[in-house]
Motif scaffolding. Structure first.
Motif, PDB file in Angstrom:
ATOM      1  N   ILE A  77     -71.870 -73.019 -30.792  1.00  0.00           N
ATOM      2  CA  ILE A  77     -72.430 -73.527 -29.691  1.00  0.00           C
ATOM      3  C   ILE A  77     -71.926 -72.440 -28.559  1.00  0.00           C
ATOM      4  CG2 ILE A  77     -72.088 -75.466 -28.020  1.00  0.00           C
ATOM      5  CD1 ILE A  77     -71.656 -77.221 -30.124  1.00  0.00           C
ATOM      6  N   ASP A  78     -72.670 -71.915 -27.780  1.00  0.00           N
ATOM      7  CA  ASP A  78     -72.347 -70.745 -27.018  1.00  0.00           C
ATOM      8  C   ASP A  78     -72.817 -71.181 -25.567  1.00  0.00           C
ATOM      9  OD1 ASP A  78     -75.271 -70.660 -28.146  1.00  0.00           O
ATOM     10  OD2 ASP A  78     -75.489 -69.044 -26.627  1.00  0.00           O
ATOM     11  N   ALA A  79     -71.967 -70.586 -24.419  1.00  0.00           N
ATOM     12  CA  ALA A  79     -72.231 -70.922 -23.235  1.00  0.00           C
ATOM     13  C   ALA A  79     -73.715 -70.520 -22.715  1.00  0.00           C
ATOM     14  CB  ALA A  79     -71.374 -70.308 -22.444  1.00  0.00           C
ATOM     15  N   PRO A  80     -73.984 -69.279 -23.156  1.00  0.00           N
ATOM     16  CA  PRO A  80     -75.524 -68.791 -22.530  1.00  0.00           C
ATOM     17  C   PRO A  80     -76.455 -69.561 -23.272  1.00  0.00           C
ATOM     18  CG  PRO A  80     -74.293 -66.875 -23.244  1.00  0.00           C
ATOM     19  CD  PRO A  80     -73.396 -68.148 -23.618  1.00  0.00           C
ATOM     20  N   GLY A  81     -76.327 -70.237 -24.356  1.00  0.00           N
ATOM     21  CA  GLY A  81     -77.560 -71.187 -24.970  1.00  0.00           C
ATOM     22  C   GLY A  81     -77.604 -72.380 -24.156  1.00  0.00           C
ATOM     23  N   LEU A  82     -76.276 -73.127 -23.872  1.00  0.00           N
ATOM     24  CA  LEU A  82     -76.032 -74.259 -23.031  1.00  0.00           C
ATOM     25  C   LEU A  82     -76.658 -74.054 -21.731  1.00  0.00           C
ATOM     26  CD1 LEU A  82     -72.737 -75.275 -24.286  1.00  0.00           C
ATOM     27  CD2 LEU A  82     -74.758 -76.534 -24.369  1.00  0.00           C
ATOM     28  N   ASP A  83     -76.548 -72.835 -21.088  1.00  0.00           N
ATOM     29  CA  ASP A  83     -76.983 -72.783 -19.759  1.00  0.00           C
ATOM     30  C   ASP A  83     -78.580 -72.754 -19.872  1.00  0.00           C
ATOM     31  OD1 ASP A  83     -74.697 -72.151 -18.693  1.00  0.00           O
ATOM     32  OD2 ASP A  83     -74.868 -69.760 -18.845  1.00  0.00           O
ATOM     33  N   ASP A  84     -79.100 -72.061 -20.851  1.00  0.00           N
ATOM     34  CA  ASP A  84     -80.634 -72.397 -21.027  1.00  0.00           C
ATOM     35  C   ASP A  84     -81.128 -73.723 -21.314  1.00  0.00           C
ATOM     36  OD1 ASP A  84     -80.870 -69.661 -20.412  1.00  0.00           O
ATOM     37  OD2 ASP A  84     -81.062 -69.107 -22.700  1.00  0.00           O
ATOM     38  N   ALA A  85     -80.276 -74.329 -22.065  1.00  0.00           N
ATOM     39  CA  ALA A  85     -80.666 -75.755 -22.382  1.00  0.00           C
ATOM     40  C   ALA A  85     -80.432 -76.630 -21.277  1.00  0.00           C
ATOM     41  CB  ALA A  85     -79.888 -76.293 -23.758  1.00  0.00           C
ATOM     42  N   PHE A  86     -79.553 -76.641 -20.451  1.00  0.00           N
ATOM     43  CA  PHE A  86     -79.705 -77.373 -19.198  1.00  0.00           C
ATOM     44  C   PHE A  86     -80.658 -77.065 -18.347  1.00  0.00           C
ATOM     45  CE2 PHE A  86     -75.312 -78.657 -20.446  1.00  0.00           C
ATOM     46  CZ  PHE A  86     -75.171 -79.960 -20.523  1.00  0.00           C
ATOM     47  N   ALA A  87     -80.958 -75.878 -18.061  1.00  0.00           N
ATOM     48  CA  ALA A  87     -82.072 -75.324 -17.197  1.00  0.00           C
ATOM     49  C   ALA A  87     -83.648 -76.142 -17.503  1.00  0.00           C
ATOM     50  CB  ALA A  87     -82.257 -73.928 -17.473  1.00  0.00           C
ATOM     51  N   ALA A  88     -83.542 -76.380 -18.978  1.00  0.00           N
ATOM     52  CA  ALA A  88     -84.756 -77.117 -19.555  1.00  0.00           C
ATOM     53  C   ALA A  88     -84.656 -78.380 -19.365  1.00  0.00           C
ATOM     54  CB  ALA A  88     -85.141 -76.523 -20.838  1.00  0.00           C
ATOM     55  N   GLY A  89     -83.667 -79.219 -19.356  1.00  0.00           N
ATOM     56  CA  GLY A  89     -83.438 -80.745 -19.311  1.00  0.00           C
ATOM     57  C   GLY A  89     -82.281 -81.035 -19.784  1.00  0.00           C
ATOM     58  N   VAL A  90     -82.273 -81.869 -20.597  1.00  0.00           N
ATOM     59  CA  VAL A  90     -81.123 -82.715 -21.307  1.00  0.00           C
ATOM     60  C   VAL A  90     -80.810 -82.227 -22.789  1.00  0.00           C
ATOM     61  CG1 VAL A  90     -79.741 -84.778 -21.761  1.00  0.00           C
ATOM     62  CG2 VAL A  90     -81.369 -84.778 -19.890  1.00  0.00           C
ATOM     63  N   PRO A  91     -79.771 -81.379 -22.837  1.00  0.00           N
ATOM     64  CA  PRO A  91     -79.582 -80.998 -24.157  1.00  0.00           C
ATOM     65  C   PRO A  91     -78.900 -82.024 -25.203  1.00  0.00           C
ATOM     66  CG  PRO A  91     -78.132 -79.771 -22.725  1.00  0.00           C
ATOM     67  CD  PRO A  91     -78.826 -80.818 -21.919  1.00  0.00           C
TER      68      PRO A  91
END
Length: 189
Positions: A77-91
């Protein structure tokens, strides 16, 4: 809080994490499974496949929120991936370790709703065999590890617990969606 909402689905293999996530996505397009970075081989669907070098670079940059090894692979679980996921909606993050939940909650600020999906060991065996897993024995060992993990963390507080043998995936998704709506309402009150 950050105003960002995320969902953590915790449970043993074959408890229904994928199925409930699909039901959430059908309920609302804002929900999407967080695609962990996977370093290794095997199933690639639902993952962002990476290399050992990429993992080392992420670690050096402080971008790893949590990593674990299972089935001969490393899942990140990586911060850049989470940043992108939150930008798209609810991960919707799938985890099978309480330590992973703690690392995520402590290491990435968001309003995380913690959902325990559960099924008995025999149901994991049936579901794993039914979906054609070639590593059912490893999944049953992971079920045992999940049970031990829960027993080792009796103070873990779940926002919602769902027995997936008693609740349809659509019902679980509605309960999770209602939970997030209640939490959002409480945050603005």
């Amino acid at each position: 809080m950050t105003g960002r909402q995320g969902v953590v689905l915790y449970g043993p293999p074959a408890a229904g994490k994928d199925t409930v996530t699909m039901a959430l996505a059908e309920l609302s397009p804002r929900y999407a499974q967080f695609a962990r970075l996977k370093v290794g081989a095997g199933k690639s669907a639902g993952y962002r496949m990476g290399t050992a070098e990429q993992l080392r670079e992420l670690e050096a940059a402080g971008g790893v929120v949590y990593a674990n090894s299972r089935y001969g692979n490393t899942y990140v679980i990586d911060a850049p991936g989470l940043d992108d996921a939150f930008a798209a909606g609810v991960p919707v993050v799938h985890l099978g370790q309480v330590d992973g939940i703690q690392a995520l909650v402590d290491g990435y600020p968001a309003d995380w709703s913690l959902v325990l999906l559960w099924c008995p060991r025999g149901v994991t065996a049936e579901r794993s065999a039914g979906r054609g897993d070639s590593d059912t024995a490893a999944r049953l060992a992971a079920w045992e590890a999940t049970r031990e993990d829960l027993d080792a963390h009796p103070s873990m507080v779940w926002d919602l617990t769902v027995d997936t043998t008693a609740s349809a995936p659509e019902d679980a998704a509605r309960l999770i969606d209602q939970l997030l709506a209640q939490r959002a309402g409480a945050a603005t009150a």
